[in-house]
Design an enzyme around this catalytic site. Structure first.
Site, PDB file in Angstrom:
ATOM      1  N   GLU A 193       3.515  -3.971  13.247  1.00 14.93           N
ATOM      2  CA  GLU A 193       2.107  -4.554  12.413  1.00 14.93           C
ATOM      3  C   GLU A 193       2.749  -5.744  11.418  1.00 14.93           C
ATOM      4  O   GLU A 193       3.248  -5.113  10.231  1.00 14.93           O
ATOM      5  CB  GLU A 193       1.324  -3.485  11.914  1.00 14.93           C
ATOM      6  N   PRO A 222      10.194   4.474   2.948  1.00 19.07           N
ATOM      7  CA  PRO A 222       9.410   3.561   2.261  1.00 19.07           C
ATOM      8  C   PRO A 222      10.271   2.478   1.741  1.00 19.07           C
ATOM      9  O   PRO A 222      11.590   2.752   1.342  1.00 19.07           O
ATOM     10  CB  PRO A 222       8.788   4.662   1.107  1.00 19.07           C
ATOM     11  N   HIS A 273       0.864  -1.181   0.046  1.00 22.51           N
ATOM     12  CA  HIS A 273      -0.029   0.082  -0.109  1.00 22.51           C
ATOM     13  C   HIS A 273       0.957   1.120  -0.215  1.00 22.51           C
ATOM     14  O   HIS A 273       1.052   1.888   1.034  1.00 22.51           O
ATOM     15  CB  HIS A 273      -0.793   0.031   1.219  1.00 22.51           C
ATOM     16  N   GLU A 308       2.285 -17.281   5.370  1.00 21.00           N
ATOM     17  CA  GLU A 308       1.479 -16.289   4.585  1.00 21.00           C
ATOM     18  C   GLU A 308       1.987 -16.301   3.122  1.00 21.00           C
ATOM     19  O   GLU A 308       2.892 -16.013   2.901  1.00 21.00           O
ATOM     20  CB  GLU A 308       1.897 -14.941   5.381  1.00 21.00           C
TER      21      GLU A 308
END
Length: 482
Positions: free
Chosen positions: A253, A181, A158, A381
């Site tokens: 997170e 980032p 994102h 995952e």
């Protein structure tokens, strides 16, 4: 007609508003074309040190009203440039046009909500005359910015919204941020920094450094002026940060392996729509994407048929094509890993119903049925558009046991109308969120969001919770006649 790609961007870092370049650069590639869409400087530790030093030297004095105006103005600018940002997101991430437009809209919400909360005084008052040991006093609380700067490290999936979830609460609380980032999708973050400066943010409150760990090392984690490290990304990197950060506040997170649970009383048409949408939106690259579908045996045949029908309708291809539903994943290496995991699951007895036909970084929606719940495909995952169906026994005890059997605990979705089932799922699923009749990823940008176990330390994101994490609580007391 395809959307036109943006021109190649040769960017510089934004350090307290100053444009800073380096001799070494990192190329940013389109996952779809493999062409360079931009370059960014490869920061070294001294650039990170400079960014934190300039942040530490600046003490913001913005009023609540001024913070609100900056945040709401940012939201307005983003709304006016929605397509411009969507083009940039799609160019560097390979996300399809539909998903990029949606992300730009979500970022509007983040700044809008943060602006609304910026003017809210969330102090508390405690009367002291409430016990035999009490006095005629009152205790008050107020929230203050952190003494140092916030170190924010964000992932590729994102490029706009995840960055916004770090920056907007920081502005709302008069904090300073040094943002790093990911080197895979840094262009959107740099464009966002320019919007924030344009909206009136004092440039010392936000620096954006670019590069990769090879050139920067652990500078973002260990800088003495970093008071808090907020990171969203993989479990491996999150645990590295936890080991290296030292005496700092951490908000981690991390990954998810989120189940969608389908019980025997479920509306299967609706559940199948959740399964396919939840597993493929954003090319499946969401920590809250549907990563496992636990369907009870009693309805599994009918459910799998509906999932297959819906998955076949999705169009995978050029992410700049507005009719495409699923663009690329972040790079070819990721797509190859998904392909390998699916093949391994099939070798273990799973049944491939659709997909798994990789073309570079294009990985189409892939339906796999009858997966053993211990398969790597669903125990780890799998960060792509795989739609994995695990058939589970027709009893809720088995469903809960299998759902809780992975190392993750982020979110979940539940398809049932039975209140006894719902209450057990809410009470017994080891996750941060239980969504009834919704995909695991459902949230609003203000609501608490985060997980437990390997999905994070228990701290929540979402604008309201981040404001709490990004502040210190100070108490003071006064004499107060009864």
């Amino acid at each position: 007609m395809n959307i036109q790609s943006p021109a190649v961007r040769h960017e510089q870092m934004r350090i307290a508003g100053s444009l800073v370049d380096t001799d070494e650069h990192v190329e940013v590639f389109s996952p779809y074309t493999n062409k360079v869409v931009g370059t960014v400087p490869a920061a070294r530790p001294e650039h990170v040190r400079s960014a934190f030093a300039r942040a530490a030297a600046f003490k913001p004095k913005l009023t609540r009203y001024e913070r609100q105006r900056i945040l709401l103005r940012t939201a307005e600018i983003l709304a006016g440039r929605k397509e411009e940002f969507a083009r940039l997101i799609t160019a560097e991430s390979g996300l399809c046009w539909k998903d990029s437009l949606y992300e730009a809209g979500r970022a509007y919400d983040v700044y809008s909500f943060a602006g609304q909360l910026a003017i809210k005084d969330d102090g508390e008052t405690f009367s002291c005359d409430i016990s035999p040991q009490g006095k005629a006093r009152k205790i008050f609380t107020t929230r203050t910015p952190l003494l140092g700067a916030i170190s924010a490290i964000t992932p590729f999936n994102h490029p706009l919204n995840m960055v916004s979830h770090k920056i907007a609460p920081a502005i709302a609380t008069n904090n300073r941020v040094v943002l790093k980032p990911t080197e895979l999708t840094p262009l959107t973050a740099l464009a966002l920094a320019d919007v924030l400066y344009e909206a009136g943010l004092p440039p010392e409150m936000l620096s954006v450094v670019t590069g990769n760990p090879h050139s920067m090392g652990d500078a973002m984690i260990t800088d003495p002026d970093a008071d808090l490290v907020t990171f969203t990304g993989s479990v491996r990197v999150g645990k590295h940060i936890a080991n290296k950060a030292g005496y700092k506040r951490l908000v981690l997170e991390l990954g998810g392996n989120d189940p969608l649970i389908v019980m025997e009383d479920a509306d299967l048409e609706k559940a199948a729509e959740f399964a396919v949408t939840g597993a493929t939106k954003n090319s499946g690259q969401r920590c809250t994407a549907v990563k496992r579908i636990l369907c009870v045996e009693a309805v599994a045949d009918d459910f799998a048929a509906l999932v297959l029908t819906k998955a076949r309708k999705l169009k995978c291809g050029d992410p700049m094509d507005p009719t495409v539903d699923v663009g690329t994943v972040i790079h070819e290496g990721a797509a190859k890993e998904f392909e390998r995991r699916v093949n391994a699951a099939v070798a273990d007895g799973a049944e491939l119903l659709h997909g798994n036909a990789r073309d570079g970084a294009l990985y189409p929606p892939t339906v796999v049925d009858r997966i053993p719940y211990t398969s790597e495909l669903v125990m780890q995952e799998t960060f792509g558009p795989v739609i994995p169906i695990i058939r589970v026994p027709n009893d809720i005890d088995s469903v809960i046991r299998i759902s809780n059997a992975t190392a993750f605990g982020l979110s979940s979705g539940v398809c049932t109308n039975r209140l006894d089932y719902i209450t057990r799922f809410v009470n017994e699923l080891d996750v941060g969120t239980v969504n009834v009749w919704e995909v695991p990823g459902y949230r609003i940008e203000m609501s608490p969001f985060g997980g437990i176990k390997d999905s994070g330390l228990g701290y929540k994101e979402g604008v309201q919770e981040a404001i709490k994490s990004f502040t210190n609580v100070k108490t003071y007391s006064l004499p107060w006649p009864v």
